[in-house]
Scaffold this motif. Structure first.
Motif, PDB file in Angstrom:
ATOM      1  N   ARG A  25     -39.416  21.429  25.828  1.00  0.00           N
ATOM      2  CA  ARG A  25     -39.631  21.307  24.391  1.00  0.00           C
ATOM      3  C   ARG A  25     -38.373  21.701  23.616  1.00  0.00           C
ATOM      4  NH1 ARG A  25     -44.291  20.614  22.195  1.00  0.00           N
ATOM      5  NH2 ARG A  25     -45.435  21.528  23.964  1.00  0.00           N
ATOM      6  N   ASN A  26     -37.655  22.712  24.123  1.00  0.00           N
ATOM      7  CA  ASN A  26     -36.471  23.219  23.424  1.00  0.00           C
ATOM      8  C   ASN A  26     -35.184  22.518  23.841  1.00  0.00           C
ATOM      9  OD1 ASN A  26     -38.013  25.131  22.016  1.00  0.00           O
ATOM     10  ND2 ASN A  26     -37.862  26.617  23.694  1.00  0.00           N
ATOM     11  N   SER A  27     -35.277  21.549  24.758  1.00  0.00           N
ATOM     12  CA  SER A  27     -34.070  20.929  25.312  1.00  0.00           C
ATOM     13  C   SER A  27     -33.216  20.247  24.253  1.00  0.00           C
ATOM     14  CB  SER A  27     -34.440  19.921  26.405  1.00  0.00           C
ATOM     15  OG  SER A  27     -35.327  18.929  25.906  1.00  0.00           O
ATOM     16  N   ILE A  28     -33.843  19.781  23.178  1.00  0.00           N
ATOM     17  CA  ILE A  28     -33.105  19.075  22.130  1.00  0.00           C
ATOM     18  C   ILE A  28     -32.155  20.009  21.385  1.00  0.00           C
ATOM     19  CG2 ILE A  28     -34.841  19.400  20.309  1.00  0.00           C
ATOM     20  CD1 ILE A  28     -34.326  16.443  19.526  1.00  0.00           C
ATOM     21  N   HIS A  29     -32.384  21.329  21.509  1.00  0.00           N
ATOM     22  CA  HIS A  29     -31.578  22.309  20.776  1.00  0.00           C
ATOM     23  C   HIS A  29     -30.494  22.960  21.642  1.00  0.00           C
ATOM     24  CE1 HIS A  29     -34.522  21.852  17.641  1.00  0.00           C
ATOM     25  NE2 HIS A  29     -35.489  22.305  18.405  1.00  0.00           N
ATOM     26  N   LEU A  30     -30.382  22.557  22.905  1.00  0.00           N
ATOM     27  CA  LEU A  30     -29.447  23.215  23.818  1.00  0.00           C
ATOM     28  C   LEU A  30     -28.003  22.804  23.568  1.00  0.00           C
ATOM     29  CD1 LEU A  30     -31.413  22.925  27.198  1.00  0.00           C
ATOM     30  CD2 LEU A  30     -31.262  24.921  25.682  1.00  0.00           C
ATOM     31  N   SER A  31     -27.076  23.681  23.992  1.00  0.00           N
ATOM     32  CA  SER A  31     -25.654  23.334  23.983  1.00  0.00           C
ATOM     33  C   SER A  31     -25.404  22.309  25.088  1.00  0.00           C
ATOM     34  CB  SER A  31     -24.810  24.575  24.252  1.00  0.00           C
ATOM     35  OG  SER A  31     -24.975  24.996  25.605  1.00  0.00           O
ATOM     36  N   PRO A  32     -24.276  21.587  25.036  1.00  0.00           N
ATOM     37  CA  PRO A  32     -23.979  20.612  26.094  1.00  0.00           C
ATOM     38  C   PRO A  32     -24.027  21.217  27.501  1.00  0.00           C
ATOM     39  CG  PRO A  32     -22.467  20.308  24.268  1.00  0.00           C
ATOM     40  CD  PRO A  32     -23.270  21.553  23.964  1.00  0.00           C
ATOM     41  N   GLU A  33     -23.457  22.429  27.670  1.00  0.00           N
ATOM     42  CA  GLU A  33     -23.448  23.058  28.987  1.00  0.00           C
ATOM     43  C   GLU A  33     -24.865  23.390  29.456  1.00  0.00           C
ATOM     44  OE1 GLU A  33     -21.645  23.980  26.417  1.00  0.00           O
ATOM     45  OE2 GLU A  33     -19.528  24.116  26.987  1.00  0.00           O
ATOM     46  N   GLU A  34     -25.671  23.928  28.535  1.00  0.00           N
ATOM     47  CA  GLU A  34     -27.054  24.287  28.879  1.00  0.00           C
ATOM     48  C   GLU A  34     -27.878  23.042  29.214  1.00  0.00           C
ATOM     49  OE1 GLU A  34     -27.716  28.274  26.111  1.00  0.00           O
ATOM     50  OE2 GLU A  34     -27.896  26.282  25.215  1.00  0.00           O
ATOM     51  N   LEU A  35     -27.607  21.954  28.498  1.00  0.00           N
ATOM     52  CA  LEU A  35     -28.361  20.726  28.739  1.00  0.00           C
ATOM     53  C   LEU A  35     -28.002  20.120  30.100  1.00  0.00           C
ATOM     54  CD1 LEU A  35     -30.417  18.749  27.593  1.00  0.00           C
ATOM     55  CD2 LEU A  35     -28.549  17.521  26.474  1.00  0.00           C
ATOM     56  N   LEU A  36     -26.730  20.154  30.450  1.00  0.00           N
ATOM     57  CA  LEU A  36     -26.321  19.647  31.761  1.00  0.00           C
ATOM     58  C   LEU A  36     -26.923  20.489  32.884  1.00  0.00           C
ATOM     59  CD1 LEU A  36     -22.593  18.782  31.032  1.00  0.00           C
ATOM     60  CD2 LEU A  36     -24.362  17.167  31.733  1.00  0.00           C
ATOM     61  N   LYS A  37     -26.988  21.791  32.668  1.00  0.00           N
ATOM     62  CA  LYS A  37     -27.612  22.686  33.650  1.00  0.00           C
ATOM     63  C   LYS A  37     -29.090  22.336  33.814  1.00  0.00           C
ATOM     64  CE  LYS A  37     -28.400  27.656  34.532  1.00  0.00           C
ATOM     65  NZ  LYS A  37     -29.864  27.738  34.353  1.00  0.00           N
ATOM     66  N   LEU A  38     -29.784  22.107  32.685  1.00  0.00           N
ATOM     67  CA  LEU A  38     -31.201  21.768  32.735  1.00  0.00           C
ATOM     68  C   LEU A  38     -31.419  20.402  33.389  1.00  0.00           C
ATOM     69  CD1 LEU A  38     -34.090  22.611  31.974  1.00  0.00           C
ATOM     70  CD2 LEU A  38     -33.743  21.467  29.764  1.00  0.00           C
ATOM     71  N   HIS A  39     -30.499  19.469  33.166  1.00  0.00           N
ATOM     72  CA  HIS A  39     -30.566  18.129  33.778  1.00  0.00           C
ATOM     73  C   HIS A  39     -30.639  18.252  35.301  1.00  0.00           C
ATOM     74  CE1 HIS A  39     -29.883  13.924  34.461  1.00  0.00           C
ATOM     75  NE2 HIS A  39     -28.612  14.057  34.821  1.00  0.00           N
ATOM     76  N   SER A  40     -29.778  19.093  35.870  1.00  0.00           N
ATOM     77  CA  SER A  40     -29.787  19.312  37.324  1.00  0.00           C
ATOM     78  C   SER A  40     -31.023  20.087  37.760  1.00  0.00           C
ATOM     79  CB  SER A  40     -28.540  20.076  37.750  1.00  0.00           C
ATOM     80  OG  SER A  40     -27.380  19.347  37.445  1.00  0.00           O
ATOM     81  N   GLU A  41     -31.297  21.160  37.047  1.00  0.00           N
ATOM     82  CA  GLU A  41     -32.411  22.041  37.394  1.00  0.00           C
ATOM     83  C   GLU A  41     -33.736  21.281  37.373  1.00  0.00           C
ATOM     84  OE1 GLU A  41     -34.251  26.328  35.819  1.00  0.00           O
ATOM     85  OE2 GLU A  41     -32.573  25.373  34.749  1.00  0.00           O
ATOM     86  N   TYR A  42     -33.926  20.472  36.345  1.00  0.00           N
ATOM     87  CA  TYR A  42     -35.174  19.711  36.223  1.00  0.00           C
ATOM     88  C   TYR A  42     -35.260  18.625  37.298  1.00  0.00           C
ATOM     89  CZ  TYR A  42     -38.981  17.071  34.001  1.00  0.00           C
ATOM     90  OH  TYR A  42     -40.157  16.416  33.738  1.00  0.00           O
TER      91      TYR A  42
END
Length: 342
Positions: free
Chosen positions: A46-63
């Protein structure tokens, strides 16, 4: 096998299906399950739209690894064999086709590493780069698997419809559904409005209803699609400072009006209705009241897993280099075979 997270964050749909082509394509759903997200994952997505680029790339892999793990658990639990491929949609974070980008996180390469199986993923980006909306994609399945109906209506995070017009399959998003209703239900400490009971108790706010119905999107020609950004900009501000039960009643009326308008204008006689919103009996009753059409509600297996089924089908078409995206539905420059193969 198809995995498809819903835009309304109601869980991860996993569908194990078989496809066979004789004179036409046939399918069979062999096993399917919806896995609710743990609270931490629901919050992350739900909060992914608010992440920094680095955090979003981390979540991309993690998810991606999370999806792979859940699919592997599903395979083990059900003793599944002879799996040719996994088709993974991922979770949509950004969808702005007018700016030539859309982003579904959940790296398909991570899914492949976790399962050891070929994976087809990122179904939307190519269409957006080709000038399309990247949505809706399901019409290829409606055309080849569910052609016995005048139209296929999906009530999910957003409502969309596909139908034949001038000898081609067109499709477009109609209005938000669960992405708004679920958010409102959370104010009652519920994850969703079961049977539409909360909305049924409310009263329609005519001023709000008029503001919703006159939003520019509804008068735009198809092909067209919706994303969470549009809701944040155009819908949510209108819903503030009004009693929540009345907002739910009004928004349900709004959804029914927009859907029935499309059905009536296209003179659709029998419409297959699927997606989680189908269980909102208050909403489906309103759609039936406002149309003269047969709203066909199929068995739960199809209601719940039609989208996951069709993404699995799109994966099969992609592996065979066959068309799996229709330009008449998305507005792209031509029909094409979309999806990255890992």
């Amino acid at each position: 096998m198809g995995s498809c997270p819903g835009t309304s964050l109601d869980g991860l749909d996993i569908c194990f299906a078989a496809f066979e082509k004789k004179e036409r394509w046939n399918f069979q759903i062999l096993q399917a399950e919806t896995l609710p997200y743990p609270q931490k994952w629901e919050e992350k997505l739900r909060n992914s739209i608010h992440l920094s680029p680095e955090e979003l790339l981390k979540l991309h892999s993690e998810y991606g690894f999370y999806l792979g793990q859940k699919v592997q658990e599903f395979i083990t639990k059900n003793d599944l064999e002879n799996i040719d491929l996994i088709a993974s949609h991922g979770h949509t974070v950004f969808h702005q086709p007018h700016k030539k980008f859309t982003l579904q996180i959940g790296d398909g390469r991570a899914v492949k590493i976790a399962t050891g199986l070929p994976v087809v993923y990122d179904f939307r980006s190519q269409d957006v780069l080709m000038g399309g909306n990247g949505a809706p994609l399901v019409p290829i399945g409606d055309e080849l698997l569910f052609s016995g109906y005048d139209a296929c209506l999906n009530l999910g995070g957003f409502s969309n419809i596909s139908l034949r017009q001038n000898n081609q399959r067109i499709a477009f998003d109609i209005a938000p559904v669960n992405i708004v209703l679920n958010r409102l239900a959370q104010k009652f400490n519920k994850s969703f409005d079961e049977n539409g009971d909360l909305a049924r108790k409310g009263n329609i706010n005519e001023d709000l209803l008029e503001k919703l119905n006159t939003l520019k999107f509804y008068s735009q020609p198809h092909p067209k699609s919706l994303g969470i950004e549009w809701c944040t900009e155009s819908i949510f501000p209108l819903l503030e400072n009004i009693e929540t039960g009345n907002v739910m009643a009004t928004f349900t009326e709004h959804i029914a009006l927009q859907i029935s308008d499309v059905i009536n204008k296209n003179n659709l006689q029998n419409v297959l209705c699927t997606g989680g919103g189908t269980y909102n009996t208050f909403l489906t009753e309103k759609i039936k009241e406002k149309t003269g059409s047969k709203i066909m509600i199929p068995e739960n297996e199809i209601i719940n897993y039609k989208e996951a089924l069709i993404f699995a089908f799109m994966g099969v078409l992609r592996m065979n280099n066959e068309i799996n995206v229709l330009s008449s539905a998305t507005g792209s420059s031509k029909d094409h075979s979309s999806g990255i193969v890992a």
